[in-house]
Write a protein that holds these residues in place. Structure first.
Motif, PDB file in Angstrom:
ATOM      1  N   ARG A  43       0.820  -1.214   0.000  1.00  0.00           N
ATOM      2  CA  ARG A  43       0.000   0.000   0.000  1.00  0.00           C
ATOM      3  C   ARG A  43       0.851   1.261   0.000  1.00  0.00           C
ATOM      4  N   CYS A  44       1.779   1.401   0.986  1.00  0.00           N
ATOM      5  CA  CYS A  44       2.513   2.661   1.129  1.00  0.00           C
ATOM      6  C   CYS A  44       3.969   2.585   0.705  1.00  0.00           C
ATOM      7  N   GLY A  45       4.445   1.384   0.419  1.00  0.00           N
ATOM      8  CA  GLY A  45       5.817   1.250  -0.053  1.00  0.00           C
ATOM      9  C   GLY A  45       6.875   1.228   1.021  1.00  0.00           C
ATOM     10  N   THR A  46       6.473   1.200   2.289  1.00  0.00           N
ATOM     11  CA  THR A  46       7.440   1.144   3.385  1.00  0.00           C
ATOM     12  C   THR A  46       8.222  -0.169   3.340  1.00  0.00           C
ATOM     13  N   VAL A  47       9.527  -0.091   3.607  1.00  0.00           N
ATOM     14  CA  VAL A  47      10.349  -1.307   3.647  1.00  0.00           C
ATOM     15  C   VAL A  47       9.976  -2.107   4.888  1.00  0.00           C
ATOM     16  N   LEU A  48       9.527  -3.349   4.687  1.00  0.00           N
ATOM     17  CA  LEU A  48       9.138  -4.204   5.804  1.00  0.00           C
ATOM     18  C   LEU A  48      10.329  -4.984   6.339  1.00  0.00           C
ATOM     19  N   TYR A  49      11.112  -5.545   5.467  1.00  0.00           N
ATOM     20  CA  TYR A  49      12.345  -6.190   5.894  1.00  0.00           C
ATOM     21  C   TYR A  49      13.310  -6.249   4.729  1.00  0.00           C
ATOM     22  N   ALA A  50      14.586  -6.188   5.086  1.00  0.00           N
ATOM     23  CA  ALA A  50      15.629  -6.144   4.067  1.00  0.00           C
ATOM     24  C   ALA A  50      16.848  -6.899   4.571  1.00  0.00           C
ATOM     25  N   ILE A 202      20.584  -2.437  10.623  1.00  0.00           N
ATOM     26  CA  ILE A 202      19.718  -3.356  11.366  1.00  0.00           C
ATOM     27  C   ILE A 202      18.371  -3.514  10.671  1.00  0.00           C
ATOM     28  N   CYS A 203      18.010  -4.733  10.362  1.00  0.00           N
ATOM     29  CA  CYS A 203      16.661  -5.086   9.919  1.00  0.00           C
ATOM     30  C   CYS A 203      16.008  -5.823  11.080  1.00  0.00           C
ATOM     31  N   LYS A 204      15.099  -5.176  11.759  1.00  0.00           N
ATOM     32  CA  LYS A 204      14.547  -5.725  12.997  1.00  0.00           C
ATOM     33  C   LYS A 204      13.916  -7.099  12.774  1.00  0.00           C
ATOM     34  N   LEU A 205      13.144  -7.233  11.711  1.00  0.00           N
ATOM     35  CA  LEU A 205      12.473  -8.501  11.476  1.00  0.00           C
ATOM     36  C   LEU A 205      13.488  -9.614  11.243  1.00  0.00           C
TER      37      LEU A 205
END
Length: 217
Positions: A43-50, A202-205
């Motif tokens: 929907r908004c294009g936010t990076v969820l995990y990388a 840091i990728c929290k997920l």
């Protein structure tokens, strides 16, 4: 250049295998993402995990570097003032201790906590939580608690706010006295850059998934 993939759909309602976007709260199915790629909200294009290759090692090394810079920034000379024949050299530790008595003691304690103690403790917590995994070991005991605490105190670790405030103050003081920046000032500036770089790595997920996987193996 990294690849990007949109994550969409909500195949289940029990919360397993679902990821909530931190910006718009849309739930997405968790899909495999290769190292170097990014999963974005549909929907908004936010990076969820990388996920990144050798991310754990990079984070631990940056945290250790920042901790060493923190020690140098606190105890080495921060700046030197020369005005009217009077010369004064001080460090961050001297500045904190100068107000450690009387009614200014609570302010001194707050400065020491937010500028020195919490940032240093947060770096140690991150190194403790991720260090063993960076060399292929199982997570340390209470690694999850240490990582949660490090994330919880992040808004209160204000080393970068301190260096920004000092920079503004120096602009005003420079017209009244000769100011010489000491090694601690540059150590603090480097500390801020290393901290920003560490937080961007840091990728929290990915961290939490790795903690869970290593704990269960």
């Amino acid at each position: 250049m990294t690849d990007s993939a949109e994550v969409g759909g909500t195949a289940s309602l029990d919360g397993r295998g679902l990821i909530a976007c931190p910006v718009c709260d849309v739930l997405h199915d968790e899909v495999p993402v290769s190292a170097g790629a990014k999963a974005r909200c549909s929907r908004c294009g936010t990076v969820l995990y990388a996920p990144r290759r050798s991310a754990m090692t990079q984070i631990v090394m940056l945290a250790a570097t920042a901790a060493i810079l923190m020690i140098a920034a606190v105890f080495f000379p921060f700046l030197e003032l020369d005005a009217g024949g009077l010369n004064q050299r001080s460090s961050v530790f001297d500045a904190v201790m100068a107000f450690s008595e009387g009614w200014m003691a609570p302010l001194s304690a707050a400065v020491a906590a937010t500028v020195v103690l919490l940032p240093f403790a947060r770096l140690c917590a991150i190194a403790y939580a991720l260090g063993p995994m960076a060399i292929g070991w199982h997570p340390a005991r209470y690694a999850e608690a240490a990582m949660r605490w490090a994330e919880a105190v992040r808004p209160w670790a204000m080393a970068e706010i301190f260096i920004l405030g000092v920079a503004v103050a120096l602009v005003k003081v420079a017209g009244l006295a000769k100011v010489t920046l000491g090694p601690a000032f540059w150590a603090f500036a480097a500390l801020v850059l290393v901290t920003v770089l560490k937080d961007s790595v840091i990728c929290k997920l990915s961290v939490w998934k790795t903690l869970e996987e290593r704990r269960n193996t």
